[in-house]
Write a protein that holds these residues in place. Structure first.
Motif, short mmCIF file in Angstrom:
data_model
loop_
_atom_site.label_atom_id
_atom_site.label_comp_id
_atom_site.label_asym_id
_atom_site.label_seq_id
_atom_site.Cartn_x
_atom_site.Cartn_y
_atom_site.Cartn_z
N VAL A 45 42.73 51.75 33.82
CA VAL A 45 41.32 50.71 33.74
C VAL A 45 42.06 49.85 34.08
O VAL A 45 41.50 48.87 34.46
CB VAL A 45 40.80 51.44 32.71
CG1 VAL A 45 39.56 52.78 32.98
CG2 VAL A 45 41.14 51.36 31.29
N ILE A 46 43.38 49.33 33.65
CA ILE A 46 43.63 48.09 33.74
C ILE A 46 44.22 47.89 35.25
O ILE A 46 45.07 47.95 35.43
CB ILE A 46 44.76 48.15 32.96
CG1 ILE A 46 44.19 48.16 31.29
CG2 ILE A 46 45.06 46.24 32.87
CD1 ILE A 46 45.04 48.42 30.49
N GLU A 47 43.25 46.33 35.83
CA GLU A 47 43.01 46.55 37.08
C GLU A 47 43.97 44.55 37.50
O GLU A 47 44.85 44.33 38.47
CB GLU A 47 42.68 46.06 37.82
CG GLU A 47 42.59 48.14 38.36
CD GLU A 47 41.39 48.62 39.43
OE1 GLU A 47 40.97 47.59 40.40
OE2 GLU A 47 41.05 50.19 39.55
N SER A 48 43.64 44.35 35.86
CA SER A 48 43.53 42.37 36.59
C SER A 48 45.02 42.23 35.56
O SER A 48 45.49 42.98 34.67
CB SER A 48 42.23 42.32 35.60
OG SER A 48 42.26 42.86 34.01
N ASP A 49 44.68 40.91 35.87
CA ASP A 49 46.45 40.59 34.56
C ASP A 49 46.32 40.43 33.50
O ASP A 49 45.99 39.17 32.69
CB ASP A 49 47.13 39.52 35.25
CG ASP A 49 46.09 38.49 35.63
OD1 ASP A 49 45.39 38.75 35.52
OD2 ASP A 49 46.77 37.12 35.91
N ILE A 50 45.32 41.21 32.37
CA ILE A 50 45.52 40.98 31.09
C ILE A 50 47.15 40.67 30.40
O ILE A 50 47.64 41.81 31.25
CB ILE A 50 45.24 42.30 30.44
CG1 ILE A 50 46.27 43.45 30.14
CG2 ILE A 50 43.14 42.31 31.12
CD1 ILE A 50 45.14 44.48 29.28
N THR A 51 47.29 39.93 29.59
CA THR A 51 49.07 39.95 28.88
C THR A 51 49.11 40.50 28.00
O THR A 51 49.97 40.79 27.60
CB THR A 51 48.62 38.23 28.53
OG1 THR A 51 47.36 38.05 27.32
CG2 THR A 51 48.49 37.63 30.00
N ASP A 52 47.95 41.20 27.13
CA ASP A 52 48.24 42.01 26.18
C ASP A 52 47.36 42.88 25.86
O ASP A 52 45.98 42.89 26.00
CB ASP A 52 48.68 41.50 24.64
CG ASP A 52 48.16 40.63 24.51
OD1 ASP A 52 47.01 40.70 24.28
OD2 ASP A 52 48.88 39.72 24.07
N ILE A 369 45.57 52.10 31.17
CA ILE A 369 46.45 52.42 31.88
C ILE A 369 46.53 52.02 32.84
O ILE A 369 45.73 51.98 33.29
CB ILE A 369 46.69 53.77 31.75
CG1 ILE A 369 47.16 54.73 30.23
CG2 ILE A 369 48.20 53.69 32.44
CD1 ILE A 369 47.25 56.11 30.89
N PRO A 370 47.31 50.45 32.94
CA PRO A 370 47.72 49.82 34.36
C PRO A 370 47.08 50.78 35.20
O PRO A 370 48.37 51.91 34.90
CB PRO A 370 48.95 48.95 33.83
CG PRO A 370 48.88 49.10 32.22
CD PRO A 370 48.41 50.54 31.60
N LYS A 371 46.72 50.42 36.39
CA LYS A 371 46.57 51.17 37.48
C LYS A 371 47.85 51.22 38.49
O LYS A 371 47.86 49.47 38.78
CB LYS A 371 45.28 51.52 38.01
CG LYS A 371 45.22 52.14 39.17
CD LYS A 371 44.00 51.80 40.04
CE LYS A 371 44.00 53.08 41.12
NZ LYS A 371 44.05 53.94 41.76
#
Length: 493
Positions: A45-52, A369-371
């Motif tokens: 579900v993480i598609e943007s550039d979150i740092t943590d 989980i980052p896509k």
């Protein structure tokens, strides 16, 4: 392919008893050895550039579990200095209202587990903290009684106060020892950065930086095979960035946290990933790796498996070194599809980022989980711009681009005087210039579609168009080149 893997620490809640005044909640930590496949696999579900993960929790506060997880995370993180000095009690009362403290009891197991995991995954420099001896107390007051405070306390198996510091930290003055360890780790990082600057005196790209760190860890860290001994957790600090960078000895999470520590210092967005790998014989083992965000896409990076050893025991040392050099990028910035198991997710790799605990039966609290993108990363470049002057006075430009991804755009900017350039306009890899007003100097760049320039062609390109072409003539020329007339009928050459 390397068989270097080890269990990843997750937080296993053995049981939870909430009694209003002064009753202990026992909280135990155990290794996940991957022998039981979790029943709930997290979604990408993480598609943007979150740092943590702290940032993810902050951006998703509509979810009550995330809300309480974030608050507990911050309560612990705000007390890091006190923990280093030996503090053994952390109070939550200043982080929650009275009504929230009472509601928190319904979320306490999951939110505490989540906070500890996020804290661990986000902060490789907190390798010295341990929650093996964490107990939770509640206090109540008033009538009818309600919870007035919840405290995390460090107590040993006999109930005596201890601390939240890892048993691997020796000595009586543990605070000074921790400071010396942190200094040693940051000094190694500074040396690596200096070596990077010497390798790229004009400045390294993000890709070159990531590659340099990967190669450094592969070349300098030795995998601690002692973790393969039954009931062994390995030598001290092998699960930490400190073990990899200072001692040169680590297992998979040590490799991953070391990479994270190096990337964080260069402000390259990344996340630590944990999960398991499943083999053809049905066996499973816990594992850790990294996700790296580069030019608008997530990629998978597994430094441990890039530091693979050959399976042939008869190979000479020279042959082993040649093998390691050849395979140090096998799992470097890969794309893949989790659902089909392609790319980074082959070999039965499954990201989990979950908390495993017992609460009236098995339950799992999932983190995002980052896509990752579909294809592996290739350093983007414009390798060639070829100008063809056509017989009719027009010009055709052919552009060769390497490493193109779906979110990249090829673009150009024009200048009439070679000094001032206009806005960048998106283009295809073949451009037709058909009017003499198109003559001028051009810059060609590759950019992310939000406007960030990734790279540019090294030369200014001069284009000359020697004729003024009418719109009707342009249509005829384009129809001829496409092989069709305006009605779609195929033209005969």
């Amino acid at each position: 392919m390397s068989e270097k893997k080890t269990g990843i620490k997750t937080f296993l809640i053995i049981f939870l008893i909430l009694v209003i005044i002064g009753v202990i909640i026992f909280f135990a930590v155990e290794n996940n050895n991957g022998t039981t496949r979790p029943s709930f696999i997290g979604e990408e579900v993480i598609e943007s550039d979150i740092t943590d993960y702290h940032e993810y929790l902050s951006q998703n506060q509509d979810d009550k579990t995330n809300y309480y997880t974030l608050k507990i995370y911050e309560a612990i993180y705000d007390n890091v200095d006190e923990i280093k000095d030996g503090a053994n009690v952390i109070s939550l009362s200043s982080y929650f209202s009275r009504s929230e403290l009472n509601e928190l009891s319904s979320y306490l197991v999951v939110a505490t587990s989540g906070a500890l995991t996020c804290l661990t995954l986000d902060n490789p420099d907190l390798f010295w903290i341990s929650f093996d001896d964490l107990y939770i107390y509640t206090e109540s007051s008033g009538f009818p009684s309600s919870i007035s405070d919840i405290t995390f306390q460090a107590r040993d198996a006999n109930g005596y106060f201890t601390d939240f510091i890892s048993d691997d930290i020796p000595g009586y003055d543990k605070s000074a020892t921790i400071d010396s360890y942190l200094l040693a780790m940051s000094s190694v990082r500074d040396e690596i950065y200096q070596a990077l600057d010497e390798e790229y005196p004009q400045g390294a790209t993000e890709y070159q930086t990531i590659e340099f760190f990967n190669d450094y860890l592969v070349d300098t860290v030795v995998y601690d095979d002692s973790v393969l001994i039954p009931n062994s957790t390995g030598r001290p600090f092998v699960h930490t960035a400190y073990g990899a960078l200072v001692n040169g000895l680590a297992v998979c999470d040590g490799y991953a946290y070391a990479m994270q520590y190096l990337l964080d210092g260069k402000d390259i967005t990344n996340l630590a990933g944990v999960g398991y790998v499943q083999y053809e014989d049905g066996s499973q083992e816990g594992h850790a790796w990294n996700y790296v965000y580069l030019y608008g896409n997530w990629y998978g990076l597994d430094v441990t498996w890039n530091d693979g050893d050959p399976s042939d025991p008869t190979m000479s040392w020279e042959e082993i070194l040649e093998y390691k050099e050849l395979h140090k990028h096998d799992y470097f910035l890969l794309g893949g599809d989790l659902e089909t198991g392609d790319g980074f997710y082959d070999d039965g790799r499954t990201p989990q980022n979950y908390i495993y605990y017992f609460d009236g039966g098995e339950a799992f609290y999932q983190f995002p989980i980052p896509k990752i993108t579909d294809t592996k990363f290739v350093e983007p470049s414009i390798s060639n711009v070829q100008v063809v002057n056509n017989d009719d006075g027009s010009a055709t430009v052919n552009i060769t681009v390497l490493g193109m991804q779906d979110n990249y755009s090829l673009a150009y900017a024009k200048s009439d005087d070679g000094l001032e350039y206009g806005d960048y306009l998106e283009s295809d890899s073949v451009i037709h210039f058909t009017d003499n007003s198109d003559s001028g100097s051009y810059k060609f760049v590759l950019m992310i579609k939000d406007g960030e320039i990734i790279c540019e062609y090294s030369e200014i390109v001069t284009i000359e168009v020697s004729t003024l072409v009418s719109e009707q003539a342009i249509t005829i020329i384009e129809d001829y080149r496409s092989g069709q007339d305006a009605t779609g009928e195929q033209l005969v050459a």
